[in-house]
Scaffold this active site. Sequence first.
Site, PDB file in Angstrom:
ATOM      1  N   LYS A 116      -1.285   2.032  -5.459  1.00 38.92           N
ATOM      2  CA  LYS A 116      -2.118   0.877  -5.124  1.00 38.92           C
ATOM      3  C   LYS A 116      -3.351   0.742  -6.019  1.00 38.92           C
ATOM      4  O   LYS A 116      -3.757  -0.370  -6.361  1.00 38.92           O
ATOM      5  CB  LYS A 116      -2.546   0.955  -3.655  1.00 38.92           C
ATOM      6  N   HIS A 207      -3.552 -13.259   6.038  1.00 44.75           N
ATOM      7  CA  HIS A 207      -2.701 -12.453   5.157  1.00 44.75           C
ATOM      8  C   HIS A 207      -1.621 -13.389   4.617  1.00 44.75           C
ATOM      9  O   HIS A 207      -0.699 -13.768   5.330  1.00 44.75           O
ATOM     10  CB  HIS A 207      -2.086 -11.304   5.957  1.00 44.75           C
ATOM     11  N   ARG A 291      10.428  -5.042  -3.629  1.00 43.37           N
ATOM     12  CA  ARG A 291      11.692  -4.998  -2.879  1.00 43.37           C
ATOM     13  C   ARG A 291      11.857  -6.314  -2.131  1.00 43.37           C
ATOM     14  O   ARG A 291      10.960  -7.151  -2.127  1.00 43.37           O
ATOM     15  CB  ARG A 291      11.659  -3.850  -1.867  1.00 43.37           C
ATOM     16  N   VAL A 294      11.093  -7.850   4.730  1.00 36.49           N
ATOM     17  CA  VAL A 294      11.661  -8.108   6.052  1.00 36.49           C
ATOM     18  C   VAL A 294      11.680  -9.609   6.335  1.00 36.49           C
ATOM     19  O   VAL A 294      12.650 -10.150   6.878  1.00 36.49           O
ATOM     20  CB  VAL A 294      10.845  -7.378   7.149  1.00 36.49           C
TER      21      VAL A 294
END
Length: 450
Positions: A116, A207, A291, A294
């Site tokens: 990060k 967010h 990736r 979800v």
Amino acid sequence: MIQKILIANRAEIAVRIIRTCKKMGIQTVAVYSTADTNAYHVQLADQAVCIGKPASQFSYLHMNNLIEAACSTGCDAIHPGFGFLSENARFARLVQQCGLIWIGPKPEIIEKLGNKTAAKKTMQQAGIPIIQGSDGSVSMKDGKALADALGYPVIIKAVNGGGGRGMRIVNESPAFETSYAQAQREATACFGNGDLYVEKYIADPKHIEVQIAGDAYGHCVHFFERDCSFQIRNQKMIEEAPYEQLPSATRQDLYEAALRACRMVGYDSIGTVEFLLENPNQFYFMEMNTRIQVEHPITEMITGIDLVELQITLADKKPMPYTQQDIHCYGHAMECRINAEDMQKDLAPSPGKITFCNLPGGRGVRIDSAMYTGYVIPPFYDSMICKLITNGKNRKECIDTMRLALEETIVEGVPTNVWFHYQVLHDNVFLSGTYTTKFATAFLEQCQEK
């Protein structure tokens, strides 16, 4: 050309990938632990291989067993799904060294963005706003000194973290050392790396994340934004796309920042750039996930594009099949994560046998799940058992459809959060769309007090 894929994952995401592979004419190999012998993804794949005992470290995280399963069944490629080894550069490199195709970005990109603090430096070089904080990992002593200088609240984060793990918010100086120790223990347990960094905590943001994709030839596109602000303990529960109240100028700035991030690292797969929106005109880079997410179905619903198919296409070194002008946003979409959790017992996971289930359908409803009547939810893995996705021509229609879908959703035998979602979708703050990352936790506390 990819003809056979091993899916190094389980449950809902494995089922999701298998369905796209069937559509593409690609054979699939499922893997399973001894706890997942009767799992739906095992039944749906063309072949299935047992890779170990129930605990993840002996099965879904066991790299050698996964590689051996792929090679022994004649696979061309491995798709990691999300979670488990999906952002593990060592595993990606091992896959490639064994002559297999890794369905994801290059290992060196995963390394660069998985750390990060390194990712923040890269984004700063790309001219993307970042939050004030440490330049890299810090000791407890140096972290506390920095926190005192920045002013509280601050947030402690795992350098190799994700999914809300290895993270603590610190509101005052005396609590720093205890919080640091807790975050370090959790980071070590979850990621095998206890390095932590510190940054200023933005207390009440939105967010917002931007779905992007790049190919091996330098072409990058975005697929609009998702609002992922409905979170409990940093775990997303409801996501929606797009964020309707985002000013058009800020929206374009977000898209451009995400594409700059993609180009800066030579990104060559599906990915997500996550931002914190402090106010309608100010955002900061948070992290980049290398990736499939979800919540990718809501982006698929508003664009009509199969992101898993695109991910496989890009891994096969084919050029990007879309220009930005080809990608359009149609209406609104929302996802509710249905978890086997007891809302009255502090979200305690509730594994057990599903004695009966009924899932909704109809226009504008999509179900991504691997559960069925008689399925036994094992206690070793994530508690999510279903993703309920709806869409409509606008946000109101989408929410109305979701309410009806939740009314039809029946899961007996284990407690779930279906009723919690239904209550949320009748709350005025949620309906206004103005809710921030603080809202979900406060709403849960209200529900538990009733």
